[in-house]
Design an enzyme around this catalytic site. Structure first.
Site, PDB file in Angstrom:
ATOM      1  N   THR A 136       0.764  -1.335   0.060  1.00 54.58           N
ATOM      2  CA  THR A 136       0.071  -0.027   0.296  1.00 54.58           C
ATOM      3  C   THR A 136       0.969   1.241  -0.086  1.00 54.58           C
ATOM      4  O   THR A 136       1.758   1.307   0.412  1.00 54.58           O
ATOM      5  CB  THR A 136      -0.894  -0.004   1.064  1.00 54.58           C
ATOM      6  OG1 THR A 136      -1.452   1.398   1.715  1.00 54.58           O
ATOM      7  CG2 THR A 136      -0.067  -0.447   2.562  1.00 54.58           C
ATOM      8  N   ASP A 137       0.291   2.361  -0.123  1.00 60.12           N
ATOM      9  CA  ASP A 137       0.907   3.596  -0.355  1.00 60.12           C
ATOM     10  C   ASP A 137       1.040   4.344   1.106  1.00 60.12           C
ATOM     11  O   ASP A 137       1.789   5.155   1.347  1.00 60.12           O
ATOM     12  CB  ASP A 137       0.409   4.556  -1.325  1.00 60.12           C
ATOM     13  CG  ASP A 137      -1.249   4.866  -1.197  1.00 60.12           C
ATOM     14  OD1 ASP A 137      -1.679   4.326  -0.243  1.00 60.12           O
ATOM     15  OD2 ASP A 137      -1.752   5.996  -1.827  1.00 60.12           O
ATOM     16  N   GLU A 138       0.140   3.526   2.183  1.00 68.01           N
ATOM     17  CA  GLU A 138       0.122   4.020   3.183  1.00 68.01           C
ATOM     18  C   GLU A 138       1.510   3.761   4.216  1.00 68.01           C
ATOM     19  O   GLU A 138       1.425   4.500   5.100  1.00 68.01           O
ATOM     20  CB  GLU A 138      -0.916   3.439   4.170  1.00 68.01           C
ATOM     21  CG  GLU A 138      -2.224   3.723   3.388  1.00 68.01           C
ATOM     22  CD  GLU A 138      -3.500   3.301   4.175  1.00 68.01           C
ATOM     23  OE1 GLU A 138      -3.522   3.277   5.605  1.00 68.01           O
ATOM     24  OE2 GLU A 138      -4.618   3.049   3.523  1.00 68.01           O
ATOM     25  N   TYR A 161      -1.670  -0.467  10.866  1.00 63.99           N
ATOM     26  CA  TYR A 161      -1.964  -1.154   9.667  1.00 63.99           C
ATOM     27  C   TYR A 161      -0.756  -0.820   8.744  1.00 63.99           C
ATOM     28  O   TYR A 161      -0.114  -1.649   8.317  1.00 63.99           O
ATOM     29  CB  TYR A 161      -3.225  -0.811   8.976  1.00 63.99           C
ATOM     30  CG  TYR A 161      -3.396  -1.050   7.475  1.00 63.99           C
ATOM     31  CD1 TYR A 161      -3.304  -2.515   6.910  1.00 63.99           C
ATOM     32  CD2 TYR A 161      -3.394  -0.129   6.457  1.00 63.99           C
ATOM     33  CE1 TYR A 161      -3.392  -2.827   5.472  1.00 63.99           C
ATOM     34  CE2 TYR A 161      -3.312  -0.495   5.013  1.00 63.99           C
ATOM     35  CZ  TYR A 161      -3.210  -1.891   4.589  1.00 63.99           C
ATOM     36  OH  TYR A 161      -3.306  -1.935   3.305  1.00 63.99           O
ATOM     37  N   LYS A 165       2.580  -3.338   7.331  1.00 71.16           N
ATOM     38  CA  LYS A 165       2.597  -3.344   5.948  1.00 71.16           C
ATOM     39  C   LYS A 165       4.024  -2.959   5.525  1.00 71.16           C
ATOM     40  O   LYS A 165       4.626  -3.523   4.726  1.00 71.16           O
ATOM     41  CB  LYS A 165       1.755  -2.667   4.895  1.00 71.16           C
ATOM     42  CG  LYS A 165       0.227  -3.174   5.003  1.00 71.16           C
ATOM     43  CD  LYS A 165      -0.073  -4.563   4.342  1.00 71.16           C
ATOM     44  CE  LYS A 165       0.298  -4.667   3.108  1.00 71.16           C
ATOM     45  NZ  LYS A 165      -0.076  -6.164   2.483  1.00 71.16           N
TER      46      LYS A 165
HETATM   47  P1  NAD Z   1      -9.472  -7.751   2.292  1.00 64.42           P
HETATM   48  O1  NAD Z   1      -9.497  -7.571   3.557  1.00 64.42           O
HETATM   49  O2  NAD Z   1     -10.454  -7.602   1.511  1.00 64.42           O
HETATM   50  O3  NAD Z   1      -8.974  -9.099   1.876  1.00 64.42           O
HETATM   51  C1  NAD Z   1      -7.962  -9.737   2.513  1.00 64.42           C
HETATM   52  C2  NAD Z   1      -8.096 -11.450   2.455  1.00 64.42           C
HETATM   53  O4  NAD Z   1      -7.014 -12.211   3.241  1.00 64.42           O
HETATM   54  C3  NAD Z   1      -9.558 -11.869   2.906  1.00 64.42           C
HETATM   55  O5  NAD Z   1      -9.915 -12.938   2.055  1.00 64.42           O
HETATM   56  C4  NAD Z   1      -8.853 -12.781   4.199  1.00 64.42           C
HETATM   57  O6  NAD Z   1      -9.832 -13.932   4.486  1.00 64.42           O
HETATM   58  C5  NAD Z   1      -7.546 -13.111   3.852  1.00 64.42           C
HETATM   59  N1  NAD Z   1      -6.602 -13.470   4.997  1.00 64.42           N
HETATM   60  C6  NAD Z   1      -6.392 -12.574   5.827  1.00 64.42           C
HETATM   61  N2  NAD Z   1      -5.746 -13.301   6.845  1.00 64.42           N
HETATM   62  C7  NAD Z   1      -5.289 -14.340   6.253  1.00 64.42           C
HETATM   63  C8  NAD Z   1      -4.221 -15.367   6.647  1.00 64.42           C
HETATM   64  N3  NAD Z   1      -3.511 -15.280   7.866  1.00 64.42           N
HETATM   65  N4  NAD Z   1      -4.009 -16.416   5.740  1.00 64.42           N
HETATM   66  C9  NAD Z   1      -4.665 -16.435   4.576  1.00 64.42           C
HETATM   67  N5  NAD Z   1      -5.818 -15.365   4.234  1.00 64.42           N
HETATM   68  C10 NAD Z   1      -5.939 -14.725   4.966  1.00 64.42           C
HETATM   69  O7  NAD Z   1      -8.261  -6.637   1.637  1.00 64.42           O
HETATM   70  P2  NAD Z   1      -8.026  -6.151   0.223  1.00 64.42           P
HETATM   71  O8  NAD Z   1      -8.772  -4.913   0.369  1.00 64.42           O
HETATM   72  O9  NAD Z   1      -8.096  -6.879  -0.930  1.00 64.42           O
HETATM   73  O10 NAD Z   1      -6.428  -6.083   0.019  1.00 64.42           O
HETATM   74  C11 NAD Z   1      -5.477  -6.808  -0.467  1.00 64.42           C
HETATM   75  C12 NAD Z   1      -4.229  -6.549  -0.389  1.00 64.42           C
HETATM   76  O11 NAD Z   1      -3.801  -5.410  -1.040  1.00 64.42           O
HETATM   77  C13 NAD Z   1      -3.700  -6.336   1.040  1.00 64.42           C
HETATM   78  O12 NAD Z   1      -2.402  -6.716   1.319  1.00 64.42           O
HETATM   79  C14 NAD Z   1      -3.878  -4.916   1.379  1.00 64.42           C
HETATM   80  O13 NAD Z   1      -3.045  -4.339   2.033  1.00 64.42           O
HETATM   81  C15 NAD Z   1      -3.509  -4.488  -0.095  1.00 64.42           C
HETATM   82  N6  NAD Z   1      -3.816  -2.941  -0.492  1.00 64.42           N
HETATM   83  C16 NAD Z   1      -5.276  -2.768  -0.251  1.00 64.42           C
HETATM   84  C17 NAD Z   1      -5.592  -1.588  -0.846  1.00 64.42           C
HETATM   85  C18 NAD Z   1      -7.210  -1.195  -0.648  1.00 64.42           C
HETATM   86  O14 NAD Z   1      -7.362  -0.163  -1.039  1.00 64.42           O
HETATM   87  N7  NAD Z   1      -7.970  -2.233  -0.364  1.00 64.42           N
HETATM   88  C19 NAD Z   1      -4.810  -0.633  -1.447  1.00 64.42           C
HETATM   89  C20 NAD Z   1      -3.388  -0.942  -1.603  1.00 64.42           C
HETATM   90  C21 NAD Z   1      -3.017  -2.374  -0.997  1.00 64.42           C
END
Ligand code: NAD
Length: 356
Positions: A136-138, A161, A165
């Site tokens: 993430t950019d955070e 968070y 990350k």
């Molecule tokens: P989300 O919370 O919707 O999904 C996370 C998934 O990971 C879920 O399906 C959960 O069941 C699974 N999970 C959690 N802990 C686990 C574990 N210990 N073992 C196996 N599975 C596990 O998240 P998202 O929004 O889809 O984000 C996905 C990734 O992208 C993350 O790493 C997040 O940091 C990154 N990200 C998200 C955003 C955003 O805006 N949502 C932006 C940039 C980066």
């Protein structure tokens, strides 16, 4: 295709789910989908690939190194793409321990499994293998009124968070530097689109507005995020897998800077247009300013020129069209929202630092 089989972690979540749909339904790849199904991971998100022999779902935890090693040995993927994470800043304020467990310890265990597996590969299999960590950019902290994050911006995470990350990014970097693991990191801005659990700004605002409930806006609503449509993010990750260089990091963003209040007003306007006869119209009357998030970063914005120059990727969706698609998707997929919201969480305020 360079990557015929991919181990995706967290593929029952928002971005991972969209990525799995793309790999299978658009690109014809085979996916081993490892997800432990937290509140944010839901099988209903995987309905578009249900029954497809190219999708193998494994309910399991990325912290289970033995399980991951056996999945890698059996399925021999050319890449691991790590989405699995606790991903909601507000929850990290209430329960930071969960974030350390999955984002830090989980990434470490996954890296160890990948290092062991990659060490056993030889020749072209070894050269082709990639470990792509989705971040993430955070991790960069907060910007002032001007400027953009680029890949050289110093890490300065402010929430539990973001810190978790950042820790995982550092581990990935170290596994490349120390062991040579062909790892790549992508740091993306805020995503929105179909299948996002209704706890973060955009899906929560839509969910609340559709049920005629107050739409919470934190503080003055002036916090800026650089919004990217989830499918653009998925294509960016695919481009980096194909053309990115091991050991590199790539920022991903769509020049979609908006304040939170602009985003929420835009959602209300779209709903007014789509549902002029709704008893909740005009939906703006539902907007309610609530206490700000503790430590709320003011502004994030991404300079995505490196990924563009090195892989040819560019965001395709405009914010206006992407947001409209998203609102329409939530109206048409109420059953999905009802299913994922059948658990404990009902849209209440999280992250007011009351402790565990
Ligand atoms: P989300 O919370 O919707 O999904 C996370 C998934 O990971 C879920 O399906 C959960 O069941 C699974 N999970 C959690 N802990 C686990 C574990 N210990 N073992 C196996 N599975 C596990 O998240 P998202 O929004 O889809 O984000 C996905 C990734 O992208 C993350 O790493 C997040 O940091 C990154 N990200 C998200 C955003 C955003 O805006 N949502 C932006 C940039 C980066």
């Amino acid at each position: 295709m360079k990557f015929g089989t991919v181990l995706v972690t967290g593929g029952a979540g928002f971005i991972g789910g969209n990525f799995v749909h793309m790999l299978i339904n658009e690109l014809g790849a085979k996916v081993i989908n490892l997800d432990c199904l937290t509140y944010a991971g839901n099988m209903v998100t995987l309905e578009p690939v249900a029954g497809n022999p190219k999708h193998i779902f494994v309910k399991g935890d990325i912290r289970d190194r033995k399980l991951v090693r056996s999945l890698l040995a059996e399925s021999k993927p050319e890449a691991i793409v790590n989405f699995a994470a606790e991903s909601h800043v507000d929850r990290s304020i209430d329960s930071p321990g969960d974030f350390i467990q999955t984002n830090v310890l989980g990434s470490f265990e996954l890296l160890e499994a990948a290092r062991g597996h990659w060490g056993d590969l030889t020749g072209a299999d070894r050269d082709r293998f990639r470990f792509l960590h989705v971040s993430t950019d955070e991790v960069y902290g907060s910007l002032g009124g001007t400027g953009l994050f680029n890949e050289s911006s110093p890490y300065s995470p402010n929430s539990p968070y973001a810190a978790s990350k950042a820790a995982s990014d550092h581990l990935v970097r170290a596994y490349h530097h120390t062991y040579g693991l062909p790892a790549i990191i992508t740091n993306c801005s805020n995503n929105y689109g179909p299948y996002q659990y209704p706890e973060k700004l955009i899906p929560l605002a839509i969910y609340k507005a559709l049920s005629g409930k107050p739409i919470p806006v934190y503080g003055d609503g002036g916090n800026v995020r650089d919004w990217l449509y989830v499918k653009d993010h998925c294509h960016a990750i695919w481009s980096v897998l194909q053309k990115g260089a091991p050991g590199q990091t790539y920022n991903v963003g769509g020049n979609g800077e908006r304040t939170n209040i602009q985003v929420v007003r835009a959602i209300c306007k779209i709903l007014d247009e789509l549902m002029p006869d709704s008893p909740n119209a005009p939906h703006e009357k539902l907007i309610t300013h609530v206490a700000d998030r503790p430590g709320h970063d003011r502004r994030y914005a991404i300079d995505a020129s490196k990924i563009g120059e090195q892989t040819g990727w560019a965001a395709k969706q405009t914010f206006e069209q992407g947001l409209k698609n998203t609102v329409i998707w939530y109206i048409e997929n109420k059953k999905w929202a009802d299913t994922v919201m059948a658990g404990e969480y009902k849209g209440e305020r999280l992250g007011l630092a009351k402790g565990e």
